[in-house]
Design an enzyme around this catalytic site. Sequence first.
Site, PDB file in Angstrom:
ATOM      1  N   ASP A  76       0.801  -1.228   0.000  1.00  0.00           N
ATOM      2  CA  ASP A  76       0.000   0.000   0.000  1.00  0.00           C
ATOM      3  C   ASP A  76       0.833   1.277   0.000  1.00  0.00           C
ATOM      4  O   ASP A  76       0.338   2.341  -0.367  1.00  0.00           O
ATOM      5  CB  ASP A  76      -0.961   0.018   1.201  1.00  0.00           C
ATOM      6  CG  ASP A  76      -0.243  -0.082   2.539  1.00  0.00           C
ATOM      7  OD1 ASP A  76       0.994  -0.174   2.545  1.00  0.00           O
ATOM      8  OD2 ASP A  76      -0.928  -0.092   3.575  1.00  0.00           O
ATOM      9  N   ARG A 264      -4.924   4.191   6.457  1.00  0.00           N
ATOM     10  CA  ARG A 264      -5.255   3.893   5.064  1.00  0.00           C
ATOM     11  C   ARG A 264      -6.185   4.952   4.493  1.00  0.00           C
ATOM     12  O   ARG A 264      -6.734   5.786   5.206  1.00  0.00           O
ATOM     13  CB  ARG A 264      -5.910   2.502   4.982  1.00  0.00           C
ATOM     14  CG  ARG A 264      -5.005   1.353   5.429  1.00  0.00           C
ATOM     15  CD  ARG A 264      -3.835   1.167   4.497  1.00  0.00           C
ATOM     16  NE  ARG A 264      -4.306   0.966   3.128  1.00  0.00           N
ATOM     17  CZ  ARG A 264      -4.619  -0.225   2.605  1.00  0.00           C
ATOM     18  NH1 ARG A 264      -4.472  -1.320   3.336  1.00  0.00           N
ATOM     19  NH2 ARG A 264      -5.050  -0.332   1.369  1.00  0.00           N
ATOM     20  N   TYR A 273       0.964  -3.340  11.676  1.00  0.00           N
ATOM     21  CA  TYR A 273       2.023  -4.336  11.626  1.00  0.00           C
ATOM     22  C   TYR A 273       2.365  -4.674  13.073  1.00  0.00           C
ATOM     23  O   TYR A 273       2.784  -3.794  13.835  1.00  0.00           O
ATOM     24  CB  TYR A 273       3.259  -3.811  10.904  1.00  0.00           C
ATOM     25  CG  TYR A 273       3.090  -3.687   9.407  1.00  0.00           C
ATOM     26  CD1 TYR A 273       3.195  -4.805   8.588  1.00  0.00           C
ATOM     27  CD2 TYR A 273       2.834  -2.461   8.817  1.00  0.00           C
ATOM     28  CE1 TYR A 273       3.038  -4.705   7.219  1.00  0.00           C
ATOM     29  CE2 TYR A 273       2.686  -2.338   7.447  1.00  0.00           C
ATOM     30  CZ  TYR A 273       2.789  -3.467   6.647  1.00  0.00           C
ATOM     31  OH  TYR A 273       2.635  -3.358   5.287  1.00  0.00           O
ATOM     32  N   PRO A 354       7.983  -5.886   4.753  1.00  0.00           N
ATOM     33  CA  PRO A 354       7.148  -4.846   4.164  1.00  0.00           C
ATOM     34  C   PRO A 354       7.104  -3.531   4.932  1.00  0.00           C
ATOM     35  O   PRO A 354       6.515  -2.565   4.448  1.00  0.00           O
ATOM     36  CB  PRO A 354       5.761  -5.504   4.165  1.00  0.00           C
ATOM     37  CG  PRO A 354       5.770  -6.377   5.375  1.00  0.00           C
ATOM     38  CD  PRO A 354       7.184  -6.892   5.487  1.00  0.00           C
TER      39      PRO A 354
END
Length: 636
Positions: A76, A264, A273, A354
């Site tokens: 993302d 987001r 995370y 990530p």
Amino acid sequence: MQFHLNGFRTGDPSVKVAADRSALVRNAGGGTEVDVLIVGCGPAGLTLAAQLAAFSDIRTMIVDQKTGPLRLGQADGIACRTMEMFQAFGFAEKVEKEAYWVNETTFWKPDPDRPEHIARSGRIQDTEDGLSEFPHVILNQARIHDFFLETMRNAPSRLEPTYGRRFLDLTVDESAGDHPVIVRLSRLGDSQTDAVESVKARYVVGCDGARSAVRQSLGKPLKGDSANQAWGVMDVLAVSDFPDIRFKAAIHSANEGSVLIIPREGGYLVRLYIELDKLNENERVTSRNITAEQLIAAAQRILHPYTLDVKEIAWWSVYEIGQRLCDRFDDAVEGSGKPPRVFIAGDACHTHSPKAGQGMNVSMQDSFNLGWKLASVIHGLADERILATYSEERQAVAMELIDFDREFAKMFSARPKTKEGDEEGIDPAEFQRYFVKQGRFTAGTATCYAPSLLTGSTTHQDLAQGFGVGTRFHSAPVIRYADAKPVELGHTVDADGRFRLFAFEGTGEREAIRQLCDYLANDAASPVLRYTPQGADIDSVIDLRAVFQSGHRELERDRLHPLLLPQKGRYGLIDHEKVFCRDLKRGRDIFDLRRIDRKRGCLVVVRPDQYIAQVLPLDAFDALAAYFDGFLVARG
């Protein structure tokens, strides 16, 4: 965006005139024959496909074993440099409008007075001022796929992926003519049992992920190790009193682990995370049978005393931290003298954690580097030797990423220091300093290609210290002379496979740009004349633009050489968008911003992937010709 060059046409100008599809993919000897076969519809594959789709005469096929487009992506984070690339494809504004903007990052550590609680320890601006005209943003990977698919559909080739095709194997037979790579694909869901089709290609690019079947067919393993650390990731809709729930936040608790919060798009969704337990040697995270409820409970413990009430989980997964890298990104055999035929890109050749948000970004930059090189060779404009520079350039970038990610992941997973002399813990302030120091790397703007066939030396770097040879062309504001429109100079570099020459005027020799234009337009050694195909527009291979120090109202039109007002297309219409002036009104002078020598000026050569190949004096005609003579093929 320019349009109407070859006649007035109503409708959406981003939808190009369609090419003859029957000429783009044809059957040959019972199989499909293409110029480029792309395996995998991830970010790397779609970036490459979108670039090649712009060329109506290149036969491109992209396949994926999925049954259709991605609906929910895992990646993302979109770096500033990637946004600059999106601008070249024409959809950066759409991403800006829809995405979450990462403006600030906050840091949390155990409260010194109550270690079982967390407390904010720092807050920084996420991206330094002036690093890019674009922000660092967050947007679902599937939406990025949508924008690339739209670009492909609107391109002359009207390229669409072929889904339900699993790569089986490939062979390379140089004696087989112009299409020596034979690929076998399994048609999934076909009514025939084990239905297999054959595709013959000039080049094949494997963009099929970390378990790449294309890479395995080349016998190239991913080499590296695992940190034996498990993490969970989840996108949630939640109610929380954590004050930084809409900021990117790095949180280290005293004893419960760490969390990275990534807000987001849309205002409500948030990604977490979540650090989990250490894994034993050779243990896989799947053996732990971790549940979504366990991830939520871990996040709640880390965020204490703040609450987290998860209402809905959009997506979740668990993974192991590891850094792995392939030693080459193509099938070339050193010393053989043969150019590569098969390439790998993205996760197929490098994997990492990530949390730094680099996976999708670096993958797309891989194939953006490769696409124009393939197009130039297929068109007969460039020697096949340029294809070897893909692995040389991108493998070095991936190695830097692996080194960065290893250190970043280690610092993120370390527990906070509890006292002086604590050798195993990490000082949260040190982590914050490292984050700031690596800001240009995570923004994607630190890449610098070494000297090569395509990138020159820094001999004349003093002429434009802000345009580092080997780095991306750092945009700056200018005024377009023809209509006084404020524009970003970097936005004139589209993903169309052309080289750009930016000539910056020097006050010491006012006629230097005119003399440069005379050379390019009339001299037999001119790379513009040598490499522009017969009948093509004069800027179809090498596109010259000029930036003058005069204000746009003071610059007289008779100072402009005809090459800066070229006649193009079937009607010979004049292109008025080649000339720019300093932006005096807003006080953002490109000569100051990019530290260009005002007296001498300079010529900046920019590759089709927006990277600077050369900085030269305006009168360095021989050096300019020598650069292009090194890899371009003279017209017939």
